[in-house]
Scaffold this active site. Sequence first.
Site, PDB file in Angstrom:
ATOM      1  N   GLY A 249      12.775  -9.641 -12.933  1.00 16.44           N
ATOM      2  CA  GLY A 249      11.475 -10.013 -13.481  1.00 16.44           C
ATOM      3  C   GLY A 249      11.179 -11.477 -13.645  1.00 16.44           C
ATOM      4  N   GLU A 287      19.307  -7.769 -12.464  1.00 14.98           N
ATOM      5  CA  GLU A 287      18.961  -7.446 -11.073  1.00 14.98           C
ATOM      6  C   GLU A 287      17.679  -8.152 -10.642  1.00 14.98           C
ATOM      7  OE1 GLU A 287      19.027  -3.129 -11.042  1.00 14.98           O
ATOM      8  OE2 GLU A 287      17.141  -3.054 -12.140  1.00 14.98           O
ATOM      9  N   CYS A 360      -8.478  -6.840  10.460  1.00 16.33           N
ATOM     10  CA  CYS A 360      -9.866  -6.395  10.368  1.00 16.33           C
ATOM     11  C   CYS A 360     -10.189  -5.884   8.971  1.00 16.33           C
ATOM     12  CB  CYS A 360     -10.125  -5.327  11.412  1.00 16.33           C
ATOM     13  SG  CYS A 360      -9.882  -5.988  13.039  1.00 16.33           S
TER      14      CYS A 360
END
Length: 437
Positions: A249, A287, A360
């Site tokens: 985070g 992590e 597009c």
Amino acid sequence: MSVNQLLKPVTLEYKKNINIGGCDLVELAKKYGTPLYVIDESTIRSICKDYKEAFKDYNNIKMMYASKALCTMATSKILSDEGFGFDVVSAGEIYTVYKSGTDMSKVLFNGNNKSRREIELAIDLNVGRFSVDNFYEAELLNNIADEKGVTVDILLRITPGIECHTHNYIQTGQIDSKFGFDLVQIDKIVEIINTEYKNLNLKGLHAHIGSQIFELQSFYDEVEILVKEIARINEKFSLKLDEMNIGGGLGVKYTEKDEPPKVCDLAKVVTDAMHKYSVDIPTIYLEPGRSIISTSGVTLYTVGSSKLASNGHKYFAVDGGMADNPRPSMYQAEYAAEVANYSDAKNREKEKLTLVGRYCESGDILINEIELPKLETGDILCIYNTGAYNYSMSSNYNRVEKPAMVLVNNSQSDMIVYRETLEDLISHDSIPDRLRK
Ligand code: LLP
């Protein structure tokens, strides 16, 4: 300063053209074509050192890298060399880190809907931990482990009820979330594991509160909740849980105005909270994904067409866009860019423009408003901080081949992901015989 606080890779130099890892970006664009992801090995190794240094006084720390940010065999190899384990969320990520030679006992399998096939693969490859997300998965995992005659080490994923300030789509720790057990459900699952699921060995708790977080207080709150929960569960169920995974985070600097905290300040907050509340200091797993890999990556594009709208708005289009970097269109993410043919462009007048992609969709805008030297067709643009969640979220929208990725280090460049070809694009297609008649 830690590397996540930098906008640009640590080896960046302004020479005739911008250089990274001792390689001239314009030369790389010529050699490998554009769009091109460029990953700087020194930047990855430097942030790994920042994390290891920041937590060095805490003995029970286990560093994992969240593969979802970027998962290739070469980058996985670098991260295992640095001593990192891996958080993986799919058979594809498991297989990639396995094939890169990772010690699979350092791998943790996360995810809110792991399939039987994925669980079987993880068990067969001896993945070290499972983070069990829900009641259904606990039963499924126990059954599969039972069939295979093994016991698996697990953490329980909890939603600690923390709402951190980040984009709604990348907040994950709040109570109303698709992930994990909330604090009301946790006792029930511990009870079931304790009494019925003999093939699950409960080691601890896991949480992840969100991504691109700048406020360290959220991490403090998270650790506090995890520590207290572990102590409460140990007491209530006479258990000895001694592992907690606090997720990832930590934020990075996408533009000059972003000010993410230092890794060592994160370490201080986490260890302070640990020491304040914990009697028996558990093993902490971290992590991080984005903060490990984002700064190491830039994307090179070639400038093509331009358009001056009748209201005076200037657009420049590059040869990539939302399929190689969906973050601006998904999260209104902002990026910084420079012209890589630097000295060429340096003395040109500056102008404000919108940098758009070649796909597009009107939403295919890479940078909404940026001031750059007046662009010319053929200029090579370098967008910074594209190492995380760019290639890993890329698509073949408009049936465009995915770009190549090169690793640069000590003036050497190596292709680590080959550019897709037109043949690759059709290689999984099939026309039923009945349509061929
Ligand atoms: N652990 C768990 C359980 C996670 O769900 C995540 C990210 C991480 C660790 C790594 O978080 P990081 O250190 O990278 O912030 N696609 C979004 C980001 C989604 C993050 C999902 N989970 C983006 O491009 O911003």
